[in-house]
Write a protein that holds these residues in place. Structure first.
Motif, PDB file in Angstrom:
ATOM      1  N   ASN A 240      10.550 -41.548   4.694  1.00 50.14           N
ATOM      2  CA  ASN A 240      11.802 -42.209   5.066  1.00 50.14           C
ATOM      3  C   ASN A 240      12.758 -42.399   3.896  1.00 50.14           C
ATOM      4  N   ASN A 241      12.458 -41.811   2.753  1.00 50.11           N
ATOM      5  CA  ASN A 241      13.329 -41.952   1.578  1.00 50.11           C
ATOM      6  C   ASN A 241      13.284 -40.662   0.766  1.00 50.11           C
ATOM      7  N   LYS A 242      14.274 -39.842   1.000  1.00 50.05           N
ATOM      8  CA  LYS A 242      14.353 -38.562   0.283  1.00 50.05           C
ATOM      9  C   LYS A 242      15.215 -38.651  -0.979  1.00 50.05           C
ATOM     10  N   LEU A 243      15.706 -39.850  -1.280  1.00 49.99           N
ATOM     11  CA  LEU A 243      16.597 -39.993  -2.417  1.00 49.99           C
ATOM     12  C   LEU A 243      15.855 -40.381  -3.691  1.00 49.99           C
ATOM     13  N   SER A 244      14.911 -41.277  -3.584  1.00 46.89           N
ATOM     14  CA  SER A 244      14.213 -41.795  -4.766  1.00 46.89           C
ATOM     15  C   SER A 244      12.751 -41.378  -4.700  1.00 46.89           C
ATOM     16  N   PRO A 245      12.310 -40.482  -5.595  1.00 42.33           N
ATOM     17  CA  PRO A 245      10.909 -40.041  -5.557  1.00 42.33           C
ATOM     18  C   PRO A 245       9.959 -41.138  -6.049  1.00 42.33           C
ATOM     19  N   ASN A 246       8.754 -41.150  -5.483  1.00 37.39           N
ATOM     20  CA  ASN A 246       7.722 -42.075  -5.947  1.00 37.39           C
ATOM     21  C   ASN A 246       7.101 -41.589  -7.257  1.00 37.39           C
ATOM     22  N   LYS A 247       7.049 -40.283  -7.422  1.00 35.57           N
ATOM     23  CA  LYS A 247       6.456 -39.713  -8.622  1.00 35.57           C
ATOM     24  C   LYS A 247       7.093 -38.347  -8.852  1.00 35.57           C
ATOM     25  N   SER A 248       7.276 -38.011 -10.140  1.00 33.79           N
ATOM     26  CA  SER A 248       7.908 -36.731 -10.481  1.00 33.79           C
ATOM     27  C   SER A 248       7.084 -36.012 -11.547  1.00 33.79           C
ATOM     28  N   PHE A 249       7.085 -34.671 -11.445  1.00 34.42           N
ATOM     29  CA  PHE A 249       6.417 -33.828 -12.432  1.00 34.42           C
ATOM     30  C   PHE A 249       7.424 -32.796 -12.920  1.00 34.42           C
ATOM     31  N   PRO A 250       8.062 -33.034 -14.073  1.00 37.97           N
ATOM     32  CA  PRO A 250       9.013 -32.030 -14.579  1.00 37.97           C
ATOM     33  C   PRO A 250       8.286 -30.738 -14.942  1.00 37.97           C
ATOM     34  N   TRP A 251       9.005 -29.636 -14.786  1.00 36.63           N
ATOM     35  CA  TRP A 251       8.384 -28.337 -15.074  1.00 36.63           C
ATOM     36  C   TRP A 251       7.872 -28.261 -16.504  1.00 36.63           C
ATOM     37  N   SER A 252       8.581 -28.880 -17.432  1.00 39.06           N
ATOM     38  CA  SER A 252       8.150 -28.822 -18.822  1.00 39.06           C
ATOM     39  C   SER A 252       6.869 -29.609 -19.070  1.00 39.06           C
ATOM     40  N   GLY A 253       6.507 -30.492 -18.147  1.00 40.87           N
ATOM     41  CA  GLY A 253       5.285 -31.289 -18.304  1.00 40.87           C
ATOM     42  C   GLY A 253       4.115 -30.797 -17.471  1.00 40.87           C
ATOM     43  N   ILE A 254       4.279 -29.664 -16.784  1.00 41.71           N
ATOM     44  CA  ILE A 254       3.208 -29.120 -15.928  1.00 41.71           C
ATOM     45  C   ILE A 254       2.509 -27.987 -16.682  1.00 41.71           C
ATOM     46  N   ARG A 255       1.181 -28.122 -16.812  1.00 36.40           N
ATOM     47  CA  ARG A 255       0.390 -27.084 -17.480  1.00 36.40           C
ATOM     48  C   ARG A 255      -0.010 -25.988 -16.518  1.00 36.40           C
ATOM     49  N   ASN A 256      -0.348 -26.333 -15.308  1.00 38.23           N
ATOM     50  CA  ASN A 256      -0.827 -25.331 -14.361  1.00 38.23           C
ATOM     51  C   ASN A 256      -0.671 -25.851 -12.935  1.00 38.23           C
ATOM     52  N   ILE A 257      -0.391 -24.932 -12.024  1.00 43.08           N
ATOM     53  CA  ILE A 257      -0.343 -25.230 -10.591  1.00 43.08           C
ATOM     54  C   ILE A 257      -1.255 -24.232  -9.898  1.00 43.08           C
ATOM     55  N   SER A 258      -2.122 -24.742  -9.083  1.00 42.68           N
ATOM     56  CA  SER A 258      -3.049 -23.854  -8.374  1.00 42.68           C
ATOM     57  C   SER A 258      -3.209 -24.345  -6.939  1.00 42.68           C
ATOM     58  N   TYR A 259      -3.564 -23.427  -6.089  1.00 36.64           N
ATOM     59  CA  TYR A 259      -3.797 -23.808  -4.704  1.00 36.64           C
ATOM     60  C   TYR A 259      -4.933 -22.954  -4.146  1.00 36.64           C
ATOM     61  N   SER A 260      -5.659 -23.533  -3.245  1.00 32.24           N
ATOM     62  CA  SER A 260      -6.734 -22.823  -2.533  1.00 32.24           C
ATOM     63  C   SER A 260      -6.856 -23.450  -1.161  1.00 32.24           C
TER      64      SER A 260
END
Length: 537
Positions: A240-260
């Protein structure tokens, strides 16, 4: 060989329909075409060079997908319709539109897409910002406001504000039009491209600009969350709130993204931070998030290859542009050096011209003074000539008088001699008859008496001639002195005329007063009068 064997085999094709934000195009594609072949064809057709922002999107089941560039079109999960429908849309959004969007067609496609997202309420926009954005949209469409042409109601058919904004206030369409027109009138002299850029510069500061949302859960039993993906990074929102995120992960702070399967894992660059995991009921969402919205993280092989092709093409174009820039820089440096040398030369010439101007002014003043002195000498010479002419005339008159006196004296002498002879002849016999005889002396002859009287008269004539000769010599001496003065003055005048002719080219920018003109006939008459006088004397 059979007739069927001789028949040329026709290539198999399939039809596609591509919709941009302002046009629809249909193409006939070969079955072996890959996604890149179709994408490049569309870009060439619309004249787009900034291709890295865009992609071809299609709808499949309950979500959407982006056409992969390195796989054949028909081998992907595209609809089986004919023609197959694709939407040519912006896939990545720039952080600063004024710096990253160069082509007008790129800017125009972004403007149309962002405008649609705002009107469809996919991007939240306040009422005040909505009215301002609408005014720029009107400027882009209609040009400068003209009250004689843009009458009330001219915006009735245009969709300019989100429905949420229209429902939020109890205002009629005419009232909304009046507010929009008030802002619209302030945008005079702004071109369509400038108005669209101003629209995008305002829109890029909106919280939901460039964000794609996906439904997720943090664990299998949690309530649903929203995963937002944009150019800044990954963000976790409440539904119900698309304006203020609860948590953010900037691209410069992400080491890896994986999915399975349905699990999606974000590993921060800082190993001390907790690894974030979430789940999605749709496997396709995991595939969409990783390859299409994580430009700073690991990407799937397909996306990396596509980006590699793009980067190679961009590198080639950048290298060519660099070479052109270097050549241009060298040329500009050479031109700048030449311009600097020309500026120095012009400055030197200007200084020389100023010195020459000052010298000419001094020379002009000197020449002017010399002309004045020459004119003064000429006037004095004229006055002297006139005076000499007067003296010559007076001397001529005196000479005439002297001649007349001389002639009269000669006539008087002749008459006196004649009268004396007559008297002598008459009185001499009478004297001899009545007087005693004189002593015996030798008689005086008439010739002797006449000689005595002639000697007396000759001495007077000699004296008169001597006086005339003396006056003539004095006058000739004065005339010679005057001729010497006239020759000297003539020499000076000729010298000044020669100098003036040599400097005539230097005085082309100035005009001087002509010296007083002495009529040639007057000078000749004075000279002729003098010559006549000399001849007469």
């Amino acid at each position: 060989m059979s007739i069927l064997g001789l028949k040329k085999k026709q290539p198999k094709t399939f039809k596609v329909k591509v919709s941009t934000m302002d046009a629809e195009m249909e193409f006939s594609c070969e079955v072996k075409w890959k996604g890149k072949d179709l994408f490049d064809l569309v870009c060439r057709t619309i004249g787009l060079r900034e291709t890295w922002f865009f992609g071809l999107r299609y709808t499949v089941k309950d979500t959407y997908a982006w056409l992969k560039p390195d796989k054949q079109v028909l081998d992907q999960e595209v609809p089986k319709d004919s023609p197959i429908t694709f939407h040519f849309l912006a896939k990545f959004f720039p952080e600063k539109v004024e710096d990253e969007l160069v082509q007008e067609i790129t800017q125009h496609l972004f403007f149309l897409q962002v405008k649609k997202q705002i009107l469809d309420e996919e991007i939240f926009c306040s009422p005040e910002a909505s009215v301002l954005l609408a005014s720029y949209a009107v400027q882009a469409k209609y040009g400068d406001y003209d009250p004689n042409f843009h009458k009330p109601g001219f915006l009735a058919q245009d969709e300019l504000l989100p429905k949420r904004v229209l429902m939020q206030y109890q205002m009629t369409p005419d009232m909304w039009e009046e507010k929009i027109t008030a802002w619209y009138a302030e945008h005079r002299n702004i071109t369509r491209d400038e108005a669209e850029m101003e629209y995008l510069k305002i829109a890029q500061d909106l919280e939901m600009y460039g964000v794609s949302y996906f439904s997720i859960t943090q664990n299998k039993r949690d309530t649903e969350l929203l995963l937002g993906v944009d150019a800044q990074g990954l963000h976790i929102y409440s539904p119900n709130n698309k304006l203020s995120p609860n948590k953010s992960f900037p691209w410069s702070g992400i080491r890896n993204i994986s999915y399975s399967e349905k699990e999606f894992t974000i590993k921060p660059l800082d190993k001390k931070k907790e690894v974030f995991k979430f789940y999605s009921s749709q496997l396709r969402v995991n595939k969409l998030v990783s390859p299409n919205h994580c430009p700073e993280a690991e990407r799937a092989k397909e996306d990396m290859e596509r980006r590699l092709f793009q980067l190679q093409d961009e590198a080639r174009m950048a290298n060519e542009a660099l070479l052109r820039s270097e050549e241009t820089a060298d040329l500009l440096a050479e031109k700048a050096q030449i311009a600097e040398e020309e500026a120095k030369l012009l400055a030197h010439k200007a200084a020389e011209a100023e010195q020459e101007r000052q010298r000419l002014e001094v020379t002009a003043l000197k020449t002017k003074e010399e002309k004045r002195l020459m004119e003064q000498k000429m006037r004095e010479a004229e006055q002297l000539a006139v005076k000499l002419v007067e003296q010559s005339e007076r001397r001529l008159k005196e000479a005439d008088h002297l001649k007349q006196d001389l002639n009269e004296a000669k006539d008087a002498e002749r008459r006196a001699k004649q009268k004396l002879l007559e008297i002598t002849k008459t009185t001499y016999p009478l004297i001899a008859a009545y007087s005693s005889p004189p002593p015996p002396t030798e008689p005086e002859s008439p010739e002797v008496s006449s000689s005595i009287r002639m000697d007396f008269k000759d001495s007077d004539m000699k004296r008169l001639s001597m006086e005339i000769e003396r006056e003539r010599l004095e006058y000739m001496e004065k005339s010679k002195h005057l001729q010497d003065q006239l020759k000297e003055l003539k020499s000076e005048i000729e010298s000044l005329k020669l100098e003036e002719q040599q400097q005539a080219g230097l005085y082309s920018l100035r005009s001087y007063a002509e010296p007083p003109y002495v009529p040639h006939s007057n000078r000749n008459s004075a000279y002729m009068a003098q010559m006549a006088f000399y001849e007469e004397v």
